[in-house]
Scaffold this active site. Structure first.
Site, PDB file in Angstrom:
ATOM      1  N   LYS A 181       0.849  -1.185   0.000  1.00  0.00           N
ATOM      2  CA  LYS A 181       0.000   0.000   0.000  1.00  0.00           C
ATOM      3  C   LYS A 181       0.886   1.236   0.000  1.00  0.00           C
ATOM      4  O   LYS A 181       1.797   1.350   0.831  1.00  0.00           O
ATOM      5  CB  LYS A 181      -0.905   0.020   1.237  1.00  0.00           C
ATOM      6  N   LYS A 199       1.037   5.292   0.495  1.00  0.00           N
ATOM      7  CA  LYS A 199       0.385   6.507   0.969  1.00  0.00           C
ATOM      8  C   LYS A 199       0.630   7.607  -0.057  1.00  0.00           C
ATOM      9  O   LYS A 199       1.763   8.038  -0.261  1.00  0.00           O
ATOM     10  CB  LYS A 199       0.938   6.924   2.334  1.00  0.00           C
ATOM     11  N   ASP A 217      -3.498   5.194  -1.520  1.00  0.00           N
ATOM     12  CA  ASP A 217      -4.349   5.947  -0.586  1.00  0.00           C
ATOM     13  C   ASP A 217      -3.914   7.409  -0.537  1.00  0.00           C
ATOM     14  O   ASP A 217      -2.956   7.743   0.151  1.00  0.00           O
ATOM     15  CB  ASP A 217      -4.259   5.323   0.805  1.00  0.00           C
ATOM     16  N   ASN A 221      -5.701   9.859   0.780  1.00  0.00           N
ATOM     17  CA  ASN A 221      -6.389  10.544   1.889  1.00  0.00           C
ATOM     18  C   ASN A 221      -7.291  11.674   1.419  1.00  0.00           C
ATOM     19  O   ASN A 221      -7.273  12.776   1.973  1.00  0.00           O
ATOM     20  CB  ASN A 221      -5.393  11.075   2.918  1.00  0.00           C
ATOM     21  N   GLU A 254      -8.028   3.667  -2.220  1.00  0.00           N
ATOM     22  CA  GLU A 254      -8.547   4.045  -0.903  1.00  0.00           C
ATOM     23  C   GLU A 254      -8.762   5.546  -0.787  1.00  0.00           C
ATOM     24  O   GLU A 254      -7.841   6.331  -1.011  1.00  0.00           O
ATOM     25  CB  GLU A 254      -7.568   3.575   0.181  1.00  0.00           C
ATOM     26  N   ASN A 299     -11.381   4.458   5.082  1.00  0.00           N
ATOM     27  CA  ASN A 299     -11.350   4.548   6.530  1.00  0.00           C
ATOM     28  C   ASN A 299     -11.681   5.974   6.950  1.00  0.00           C
ATOM     29  O   ASN A 299     -11.474   6.356   8.087  1.00  0.00           O
ATOM     30  CB  ASN A 299      -9.981   4.160   7.099  1.00  0.00           C
ATOM     31  N   ASP A 344     -11.033  -0.194  12.118  1.00  0.00           N
ATOM     32  CA  ASP A 344      -9.974   0.229  13.044  1.00  0.00           C
ATOM     33  C   ASP A 344     -10.587   0.170  14.434  1.00  0.00           C
ATOM     34  O   ASP A 344     -11.514   0.933  14.730  1.00  0.00           O
ATOM     35  CB  ASP A 344      -9.515   1.651  12.701  1.00  0.00           C
ATOM     36  N   HIS A 401      -7.498  -0.750   8.948  1.00  0.00           N
ATOM     37  CA  HIS A 401      -6.725   0.485   8.864  1.00  0.00           C
ATOM     38  C   HIS A 401      -5.688   0.523   9.975  1.00  0.00           C
ATOM     39  O   HIS A 401      -5.839  -0.119  11.010  1.00  0.00           O
ATOM     40  CB  HIS A 401      -7.697   1.667   8.998  1.00  0.00           C
ATOM     41  N   ASN A 440      -2.965   3.387  11.998  1.00  0.00           N
ATOM     42  CA  ASN A 440      -2.260   4.640  12.212  1.00  0.00           C
ATOM     43  C   ASN A 440      -1.023   4.298  13.031  1.00  0.00           C
ATOM     44  O   ASN A 440      -0.813   3.141  13.388  1.00  0.00           O
ATOM     45  CB  ASN A 440      -3.156   5.651  12.920  1.00  0.00           C
TER      46      ASN A 440
END
Length: 429
Positions: free
Chosen positions: A196, A198, A226, A228, A251, A274, A298, A325, A327
């Protein structure tokens, strides 16, 4: 022998943990990130462990809850959710938490993030007292190991000069070659077979190139991207068209259920989230609009391990996939994730985990990834043990901090390198 499972003490320890200079659409990770370690102690001397966010807004409700628990049974997990947590609602009402990377924050979601750590601690204590792993308390495991995905980031070689930090061994990754090199390192160290990235850091064409480079370097391996919510609907559709047949899923390309539904209607690439489904109240709109095809659960967001199981059951009823998910977190949270993931029948996607990025932990032994998987512990409780010396060291770091690191703020960390940086307006592209 009858055990006395009355809670006699609750210990809360805020800590600061070293973090790497990982880039995202909001900025860069700070050199240290706050976490909160929860210990629930019973009359028989059994201690259950939990972990959650350690930002200042989480500490007040955690302290108010801790004060209410002595005298209650550690078995009364349902009762936790009926207790009144002190929350300063003016600080959290519909704000973006951690620069938006945890989605919209409000008082109810903050309460659940706090309650999650106490629920996990109570389940850990129950398991230790009864001689059972947490997965047995959740109905029993359906797999002996849980697959995790390599979590790739664009990153600097180090934090800005002059900023106190711990050494970083990973080096920079700022282009497709750097991302591929990082993926190879993750594979060699931990055996990950899915990846994955970011995104939302560089213009979409650059991130498309990075995903294509990964696909060439690791043919046939699942890939995710992802950003965001950094993209508009047209940009999301463009990226989805470019990477159709390459991505396992995309994502949170756009912010909000309405925008995600519009993207979903225009692409065959599955969308995961998420950010727009983080509470039970958000499920109806998202699922009926076919806005998402995979929910990244999560247990911190959703209020613990049992609610994670409820979420998975609802997803199964709607034919929506489930993953997890992550963090920035330590081993207590990874152990909890693994225990609940072991009980979810329809877990068809590897889970996310930041854990390989964390050079520090509060456990006596780090949790191991073998072949990209974590073995499900059958030891009582979560199967982990607290390193009190390390906990004390990381708490001293928190206590000695001047306040600049006690709340995660990726934009503020970016301004240490570029004083002109401001949190970008969304969508960025």
């Amino acid at each position: 022998m009858t055990r006395d499972l009355t809670i006699t003490e609750v210990r809360l320890t805020p800590i600061l943990v070293a973090d790497a200079p990982l880039l995202n659409t909001q900025g860069v990770h700070q050199p240290y990130t706050p976490r909160l370690i929860v210990e629930v102690v019973t009359a028989d001397g059994v201690t259950g462990l939990g972990e959650t966010y350690g930002d200042a807004r989480y500490l007040e409700p955690a302290r108010s809850l801790a004060a209410l628990l002595p005298g209650r049974s550690v078995m009364d997990v349902n009762g936790l959710f009926a207790l009144d947590l002190a929350v300063d609602e003016s600080r959290v009402a519909d704000t973006l938490d951690a620069g938006g990377l945890r989605g919209v924050q409000n008082a109810d979601k903050l309460r659940l993030s706090v309650l999650s750590a106490f629920e996990v601690a109570c389940l850990d204590a129950q398991g230790k007292a009864l001689g059972l792993p947490v997965h047995a308390l959740l109905g029993g495991k359906v797999r002996d190991s849980v697959e995790y995905s390599a979590y790739l980031f664009y990153k600097w070689a180090g934090h800005p000069e002059g900023v106190p930090c711990e050494p970083d061994e990973w080096g920079a990754a700022l282009d497709p070659a750097g991302i591929v090199a990082q993926a190879r390192e993750f594979t060699e160290r931990y055996g990950f077979t899915s990846f994955k990235l970011k995104g939302g850091v560089f213009p979409p064409d650059e991130e498309i190139a990075a995903v294509r480079a990964l696909a060439e370097a690791f043919p046939g391996h699942p890939l995710r991207l992802d950003p965001n919510g950094a993209w508009s609907v047209p940009t999301s559709l463009k990226v989805a068209a470019e990477l159709a047949g390459v991505l396992e899923y995309l994502e949170d390309p756009a912010l909000g259920t309405a925008a995600m539904a519009e993207v979903s209607a225009g692409t065959s690439v599955p969308l995961a989230t998420n950010m727009c489904v983080t509470t039970f109240g958000e499920i109806r709109e998202a699922f009926t609009a076919d806005a998402v095809q995979v929910v990244l659960s999560d247990h911190h967001y959703w209020g613990g391990l049992r609610n994670t199981g409820r979420l998975a059951a609802i997803c199964a009823a709607f034919g929506v996939g489930v993953s997890m998910h992550s963090n920035t977190h330590l081993g207590i949270s990874l152990a909890a994730m693994t225990q609940v993931a072991a009980t979810v029948p329809d877990l068809h996607h590897a889970c996310d985990s930041h854990y390989p990025w964390q050079s520090e932990d509060v456990l006596t032994e780090r949790i191991e990834f073998t072949g990209g998987r974590v073995a499900v512990s059958d030891a009582p409780g979560l199967g982990v043990e607290l390193d009190r010396d390390e906990l004390a060291r990381l708490h001293r770091r928190w206590a000695e901090d001047d306040g600049t690191m006690r709340d995660r703020d990726d934009a503020a960390a970016m301004r240490a390198a570029d004083p002109r940086w401001r949190t970008p307006a969304m969508p960025r592209w």
